[in-house]
Design an enzyme around this catalytic site. Sequence first.
Site, PDB file in Angstrom:
ATOM      1  N   LYS A 100      63.155  50.900  77.169  1.00 25.50           N
ATOM      2  CA  LYS A 100      62.665  50.624  78.530  1.00 25.50           C
ATOM      3  C   LYS A 100      63.665  49.765  79.290  1.00 25.50           C
ATOM      4  CE  LYS A 100      58.104  50.697  76.532  1.00 25.50           C
ATOM      5  NZ  LYS A 100      57.080  49.860  75.891  1.00 25.50           N
ATOM      6  N   HIS A 127      53.300  46.167  73.502  1.00 25.00           N
ATOM      7  CA  HIS A 127      53.116  47.597  73.219  1.00 25.00           C
ATOM      8  C   HIS A 127      54.391  48.259  72.691  1.00 25.00           C
ATOM      9  CE1 HIS A 127      49.986  47.397  76.708  1.00 25.00           C
ATOM     10  NE2 HIS A 127      49.561  46.797  75.620  1.00 25.00           N
ATOM     11  N   TYR A 143      59.692  50.399  85.601  1.00 26.82           N
ATOM     12  CA  TYR A 143      60.566  50.591  84.458  1.00 26.82           C
ATOM     13  C   TYR A 143      60.828  52.062  84.160  1.00 26.82           C
ATOM     14  CZ  TYR A 143      56.004  50.609  82.000  1.00 26.82           C
ATOM     15  OH  TYR A 143      54.698  50.839  81.609  1.00 26.82           O
ATOM     16  N   ASP A 178      44.372  45.455  74.652  1.00 27.14           N
ATOM     17  CA  ASP A 178      45.263  44.330  74.324  1.00 27.14           C
ATOM     18  C   ASP A 178      44.524  43.173  73.666  1.00 27.14           C
ATOM     19  OD1 ASP A 178      47.556  44.828  77.124  1.00 27.14           O
ATOM     20  OD2 ASP A 178      47.287  45.863  75.205  1.00 27.14           O
TER      21      ASP A 178
HETATM   22  C1  LIG Z   1      51.923  53.546  79.790  1.00 30.74           C
HETATM   23  C2  LIG Z   1      51.254  54.708  80.470  1.00 30.74           C
HETATM   24  C3  LIG Z   1      49.916  54.670  80.810  1.00 30.74           C
HETATM   25  N1  LIG Z   1      49.333  55.752  81.429  1.00 30.74           N
HETATM   26  C4  LIG Z   1      47.924  55.641  81.812  1.00 30.74           C
HETATM   27  C5  LIG Z   1      46.976  55.358  80.660  1.00 30.74           C
HETATM   28  C6  LIG Z   1      45.892  54.530  81.283  1.00 30.74           C
HETATM   29  O1  LIG Z   1      44.898  55.372  81.859  1.00 30.74           O
HETATM   30  C7  LIG Z   1      46.586  53.781  82.427  1.00 30.74           C
HETATM   31  C8  LIG Z   1      46.939  52.351  82.076  1.00 30.74           C
HETATM   32  O2  LIG Z   1      47.615  52.384  80.823  1.00 30.74           O
HETATM   33  P1  LIG Z   1      47.856  51.045  80.023  1.00 30.74           P
HETATM   34  O3  LIG Z   1      46.639  50.166  80.118  1.00 30.74           O
HETATM   35  O4  LIG Z   1      48.380  51.399  78.663  1.00 30.74           O
HETATM   36  O5  LIG Z   1      49.021  50.373  80.876  1.00 30.74           O
HETATM   37  P2  LIG Z   1      49.852  49.084  80.473  1.00 30.74           P
HETATM   38  O6  LIG Z   1      48.960  48.077  79.815  1.00 30.74           O
HETATM   39  O7  LIG Z   1      50.616  48.686  81.677  1.00 30.74           O
HETATM   40  O8  LIG Z   1      50.853  49.631  79.372  1.00 30.74           O
HETATM   41  C9  LIG Z   1      52.247  49.401  79.451  1.00 30.74           C
HETATM   42  O9  LIG Z   1      52.411  48.048  79.216  1.00 30.74           O
HETATM   43  C10 LIG Z   1      53.582  47.585  78.575  1.00 30.74           C
HETATM   44  C11 LIG Z   1      54.160  46.467  79.390  1.00 30.74           C
HETATM   45  C12 LIG Z   1      54.589  48.560  78.182  1.00 30.74           C
HETATM   46  O10 LIG Z   1      55.736  48.206  77.881  1.00 30.74           O
HETATM   47  C13 LIG Z   1      54.242  49.975  78.068  1.00 30.74           C
HETATM   48  O11 LIG Z   1      55.127  50.745  78.842  1.00 30.74           O
HETATM   49  C14 LIG Z   1      52.868  50.334  78.434  1.00 30.74           C
HETATM   50  O12 LIG Z   1      52.119  50.290  77.229  1.00 30.74           O
HETATM   51  O13 LIG Z   1      47.795  54.519  82.684  1.00 30.74           O
HETATM   52  C15 LIG Z   1      50.046  56.904  81.719  1.00 30.74           C
HETATM   53  O14 LIG Z   1      49.500  57.866  82.274  1.00 30.74           O
HETATM   54  N2  LIG Z   1      51.372  56.957  81.375  1.00 30.74           N
HETATM   55  C16 LIG Z   1      52.004  55.912  80.772  1.00 30.74           C
HETATM   56  O15 LIG Z   1      53.226  56.012  80.501  1.00 30.74           O
END
Ligand SMILES: Cc1cn([C@H]2C[C@H](O)[C@@H](COP(=O)(O)OP(=O)(O)O[C@H]3O[C@H](C)C(=O)[C@H](O)[C@H]3O)O2)c(=O)[nH]c1=O
Length: 182
Positions: free
Chosen positions: A72, A62, A132, A168
Amino acid sequence: MEFKRTAIVDVLLIQPTIFGDDRGYFFESFHQQKFNEFIGAEINFVQDNESKSAKGVLRGLHFQAPPHAQGKLVRVVQGSVLDVALDIRKNSPTYGQHVSFVLSAENKMQAYIPAGFAHGFVTLEKDTIFQYKCTNWYNPSSEGSILWNDPALTIQWQEMNPILSDKDKLGILLADFNSPFE
Ligand SMILES: Cc1cn([C@H]2C[C@H](O)[C@@H](COP(=O)(O)OP(=O)(O)O[C@H]3O[C@H](C)C(=O)[C@H](O)[C@H]3O)O2)c(=O)[nH]c1=O
């Protein structure tokens, strides 16, 4: 606290100094002055995140596009991950190349992944907790994903059939990607 550069020099590994005694341990998990002195710039973090994942979960690769790009500072407080930083700065000599490293509650190592990189990790243990600091706020409309198993990246994830979010599963191939990063 020891800082060292990886094969992609802007991606850093940070090894905190651990003070152990018969009670347990203590370490400084972040030090703004030491961090800025090594980087040679004022890096300010504005948001902390935490995720918990089962074993075999892969989150990434991402990024957030400018002006919402995020640096990060990442670490694992329970379990372990293989962490990956992919250079997506189109004028970089290492564009399309990545570095990877194991971050764990045991090694307490941290990585700094600057803006201009796509970031992801796969968990190597159950109930892995990933924490992070980010240099910019979450901005979902600026988010992008590079496909985790794009053959052009040759990332050795150690997990061939990871648990993925729907987002993803639909990452972009590098060949189809028009990077917003100079
Ligand atoms: C990233 C983020 C997500 N959210 C909410 C949005 C979704 O409802 C839920 C899960 O989000 P997401 O599926 O995008 O989470 P990850 O797959 O862990 O995403 C992260 O994964 C990789 C490892 C990264 O480096 C990024 O920081 C980030 O994209 O949390 C938020 O409210 N705030 C945030 O900063």
